[in-house]
Enzyme design. Structure first.
Site, PDB file in Angstrom:
ATOM      1  N   ASN A   1       0.860  -1.192   0.000  1.00 29.05           N
ATOM      2  CA  ASN A   1       0.000   0.000   0.000  1.00 29.05           C
ATOM      3  C   ASN A   1       0.894   1.239   0.000  1.00 29.05           C
ATOM      4  O   ASN A   1       2.119   1.128   0.028  1.00 29.05           O
ATOM      5  CB  ASN A   1      -0.944  -0.020   1.210  1.00 29.05           C
ATOM      6  CG  ASN A   1      -0.174  -0.051   2.513  1.00 29.05           C
ATOM      7  OD1 ASN A   1       0.523   0.890   2.859  1.00 29.05           O
ATOM      8  ND2 ASN A   1      -0.278  -1.164   3.245  1.00 29.05           N
TER       9      ASN A   1
ATOM     10  N   LYS B   1       8.282 -16.492 -11.465  1.00 32.01           N
ATOM     11  CA  LYS B   1       7.436 -15.414 -11.961  1.00 32.01           C
ATOM     12  C   LYS B   1       6.169 -15.973 -12.614  1.00 32.01           C
ATOM     13  O   LYS B   1       6.246 -16.890 -13.454  1.00 32.01           O
ATOM     14  CB  LYS B   1       8.245 -14.589 -12.978  1.00 32.01           C
ATOM     15  CG  LYS B   1       7.547 -13.343 -13.394  1.00 32.01           C
ATOM     16  CD  LYS B   1       8.413 -12.526 -14.332  1.00 32.01           C
ATOM     17  CE  LYS B   1       7.576 -11.396 -14.920  1.00 32.01           C
ATOM     18  NZ  LYS B   1       8.193 -10.817 -16.091  1.00 32.01           N
TER      19      LYS B   1
ATOM     20  N   PRO C   1      -1.952 -12.117  10.739  1.00 32.69           N
ATOM     21  CA  PRO C   1      -2.226 -11.898  12.166  1.00 32.69           C
ATOM     22  C   PRO C   1      -2.324 -10.396  12.443  1.00 32.69           C
ATOM     23  O   PRO C   1      -1.659  -9.605  11.786  1.00 32.69           O
ATOM     24  CB  PRO C   1      -0.987 -12.486  12.859  1.00 32.69           C
ATOM     25  CG  PRO C   1       0.072 -12.537  11.812  1.00 32.69           C
ATOM     26  CD  PRO C   1      -0.619 -12.673  10.491  1.00 32.69           C
ATOM     27  N   ASP C   2      -3.163 -10.036  13.406  1.00 33.14           N
ATOM     28  CA  ASP C   2      -3.250  -8.624  13.817  1.00 33.14           C
ATOM     29  C   ASP C   2      -2.230  -8.408  14.935  1.00 33.14           C
ATOM     30  O   ASP C   2      -2.426  -8.831  16.078  1.00 33.14           O
ATOM     31  CB  ASP C   2      -4.671  -8.302  14.287  1.00 33.14           C
ATOM     32  CG  ASP C   2      -4.852  -6.804  14.497  1.00 33.14           C
ATOM     33  OD1 ASP C   2      -3.939  -6.168  15.079  1.00 33.14           O
ATOM     34  OD2 ASP C   2      -5.879  -6.273  14.070  1.00 33.14           O
ATOM     35  N   ILE C   3      -1.128  -7.772  14.588  1.00 35.42           N
ATOM     36  CA  ILE C   3       0.006  -7.631  15.515  1.00 35.42           C
ATOM     37  C   ILE C   3      -0.397  -6.833  16.750  1.00 35.42           C
ATOM     38  O   ILE C   3      -0.132  -7.219  17.891  1.00 35.42           O
ATOM     39  CB  ILE C   3       1.193  -6.941  14.801  1.00 35.42           C
ATOM     40  CG1 ILE C   3       1.562  -7.695  13.530  1.00 35.42           C
ATOM     41  CG2 ILE C   3       2.396  -6.822  15.730  1.00 35.42           C
ATOM     42  CD1 ILE C   3       2.472  -6.933  12.578  1.00 35.42           C
TER      43      ILE C   3
ATOM     44  N   PHE D   1      -3.148   3.030  15.481  1.00 35.21           N
ATOM     45  CA  PHE D   1      -3.557   4.060  14.532  1.00 35.21           C
ATOM     46  C   PHE D   1      -4.782   3.538  13.789  1.00 35.21           C
ATOM     47  O   PHE D   1      -4.918   2.316  13.607  1.00 35.21           O
ATOM     48  CB  PHE D   1      -2.443   4.367  13.530  1.00 35.21           C
ATOM     49  CG  PHE D   1      -1.530   5.475  13.981  1.00 35.21           C
ATOM     50  CD1 PHE D   1      -0.712   5.307  15.088  1.00 35.21           C
ATOM     51  CD2 PHE D   1      -1.489   6.689  13.301  1.00 35.21           C
ATOM     52  CE1 PHE D   1       0.134   6.326  15.510  1.00 35.21           C
ATOM     53  CE2 PHE D   1      -0.643   7.712  13.707  1.00 35.21           C
ATOM     54  CZ  PHE D   1       0.159   7.538  14.806  1.00 35.21           C
TER      55      PHE D   1
ATOM     56  N   LYS E   1     -12.267   0.580  17.118  1.00 34.69           N
ATOM     57  CA  LYS E   1     -10.981  -0.152  17.117  1.00 34.69           C
ATOM     58  C   LYS E   1     -10.346  -0.093  18.507  1.00 34.69           C
ATOM     59  O   LYS E   1      -9.759  -1.073  18.980  1.00 34.69           O
ATOM     60  CB  LYS E   1     -10.019   0.470  16.096  1.00 34.69           C
ATOM     61  CG  LYS E   1     -10.152  -0.159  14.732  1.00 34.69           C
ATOM     62  CD  LYS E   1      -9.252   0.457  13.683  1.00 34.69           C
ATOM     63  CE  LYS E   1      -9.728  -0.025  12.306  1.00 34.69           C
ATOM     64  NZ  LYS E   1      -9.219   0.721  11.209  1.00 34.69           N
TER      65      LYS E   1
ATOM     66  N   LYS F   1      -9.807  -3.650  20.284  1.00 36.63           N
ATOM     67  CA  LYS F   1      -8.432  -4.150  20.454  1.00 36.63           C
ATOM     68  C   LYS F   1      -7.889  -3.869  21.854  1.00 36.63           C
ATOM     69  O   LYS F   1      -6.707  -4.117  22.116  1.00 36.63           O
ATOM     70  CB  LYS F   1      -7.509  -3.533  19.392  1.00 36.63           C
ATOM     71  CG  LYS F   1      -7.861  -3.947  17.958  1.00 36.63           C
ATOM     72  CD  LYS F   1      -6.722  -3.623  16.987  1.00 36.63           C
ATOM     73  CE  LYS F   1      -7.140  -3.888  15.537  1.00 36.63           C
ATOM     74  NZ  LYS F   1      -6.087  -3.674  14.562  1.00 36.63           N
TER      75      LYS F   1
END
Ligand code: PMT
Length: 400
Positions: free
Chosen positions: A210, A289, A305-307, A323, A337, A341
């Site tokens: 991204n 490739k 995984p959500d660190i 963030f 969030k 979390k």
């Protein structure tokens, strides 16, 4: 950037070839908003003349103990009154020796002795002079006297030899001086951050990523160092320069980022997830490739995984800051969030404000509500976030 706005700096220049870097430093300080008073020794003036410093700072340059331009006739006293700091760059071996012994036989050494502001020195000399036991003794004494020593760096010297003794570059001195002047809100704290994007390989040449530039995370890492913290930065693939004093570990994928964070986590007081971690990765990365031999291609993705969530739910979790990058309904998504979390703080930003550029506008969501920081340079936003973290940690500390 006006990092030094409203601050007066006394810049002492002694006689070394690195005096040319002091001219650049004077320019950078003025550009950053400082008023710069230069005190030049006779030897310093052999390398760079007063006219150069006067032109760069727009102020008179001070050279003589008997200068009558100061109304009181006491330049050696008055110049440091009200100054934010005094920096001697370059500081020769001879000048360090004079300082260590409290000698006061010219304007600059007298100013140092009579100062009522912090003193920093940037040594610059041949490696043998730096390593000489006499110089090292003087440096130990100066540290004990509360003088801050910036550098020196290792590298090629004007004399052609290679070793310790090079003066730091002007931009490095500017950073170090700015850091020195910041309140030490996170003194004694260890902070672990993630920053930048992750890169999820599809094959040896392509991948999913991204457009996070890493700027917000790197600015925050720098602000944490400036606030006195010991900082480890786990960075995805970005080409930014590591802020001075930050320990940086480069990673590519979300899995590598997770593993690195878990290894670095023990002993950390604060964890800040600034990275735009890919939520999904290709189930299988092709060994070779991928060839264009079909009219369409289906990618199978699996969740990463959500660190942050993993860190925040650990027993003895550090103070956790997440963030939230949203394109709409910032308050609703960011607050949900924070709750989901179990975070101490969520920094919410709209992607149109914060992704890629040098500025950001954020809202801080904590248990007490929302606090907005206006659109500003990311380094300024970072200082605002650090100040808020320090207040929240102090409050938590008071409750225990
Ligand atoms: O890098 P810049 O160009 O300066 O841009 C800054 C930024 C916009 C990327 C930054 O300010 C920001 O908002 N970072 C978080 C972006 C994000 O991915 O948010 P999220 O809503 O997907 O994730 C929420 C939080 O969980 C984040 O703290 C994220 O680091 C963390 N996370 C998310 C997914 C995952 N698998 N692991 C995580 O730790």
């Amino acid at each position: 950037m006006n990092e030094f706005q409203g601050k007066r700096i006394v810049l002492g220049v002694t006689g070394g070839v690195a005096a040319y870097k002091a001219a650049e430093l004077a320019r950078l300080l003025v550009k950053a908003g400082a008023d710069v008073d230069v005190a030049l020794t006779a030897a310093g003036a052999q390398f760079v003349g007063a006219a150069t410093f006067q032109a760069l700072t727009g102020r008179r340059v001070w050279q003589a103990l008997w200068d009558e331009r100061m109304d009181s006739g006491m330049a050696h006293i008055d110049l440091t009154r009200g100054a934010a700091a005094m920096l001697v760059a370059p500081a020769t071996a001879d000048f360090l020796a004079k300082l260590a012994h409290g000698a006061a036989d010219d304007l600059l050494s007298t100013l140092c002795l009579a100062r009522d502001c912090p003193l920093l020195v940037a040594p610059a000399m041949n490696r043998q002079m730096w390593n000489n036991p006499a110089t090292q003794r003087n440096v130990v004494q100066l540290r004990a006297d509360g003088v801050s020593i910036l550098g020196p760096a290792h590298g090629e010297q004007a004399c052609g030899e290679v070793g310790d003794g090079r003066m730091l570059e002007a931009a490095e001195l500017l950073d170090d001086l700015y850091a020195f002047l910041q309140p030490k809100l996170l003194a004694g704290k260890r902070v672990l951050l993630t920053a930048g994007p992750t890169y999820e390989a599809l094959d040896p040449v392509r991948g999913l990523t991204n457009s996070s530039s890493g700027k917000m995370g790197f600015s925050l890492a720098r602000a944490c160092v400036e606030a006195g913290a010991e900082v480890t930065l786990v960075a995805g693939p970005v080409s930014l320069v590591t802020p001075r004093g930050v320990r940086r570990i480069n990673v590519q994928s979300a899995l590598q980022m997770r593993e690195t964070v878990m290894q670095a986590l023990p002993g950390q007081h604060v964890f800040i997830g600034v990275a735009a971690v890919a939520d999904y990765r290709p189930r299988r990365a092709a060994e070779h490739k991928i060839k264009k031999d079909a009219s369409s291609l289906t990618l199978e993705l699996e969740a990463n995984p959500d660190i942050l969530a993993e860190v925040a739910t650990m027993p003895d979790a550090p103070f956790c800051v997440g963030f939230a990058a949203e394109s709409r309904d910032l308050a609703t998504y960011a607050e949900s969030k924070r709750v989901a979390k179990k975070l101490d703080l969520v920094v919410g930003n709209l992607v149109q404000d914060g992704l890629g550029g040098n500025t950001n506008a954020v809202t801080l969501f904590d248990a007490a509500g929302a606090h907005t920081l206006p659109l500003a340079d990311k380094s300024e936003v970072a200082h605002g976030i650090v100040a808020h973290i320090a207040v929240l940690m102090e409050k938590q500390h008071g409750q225990h």
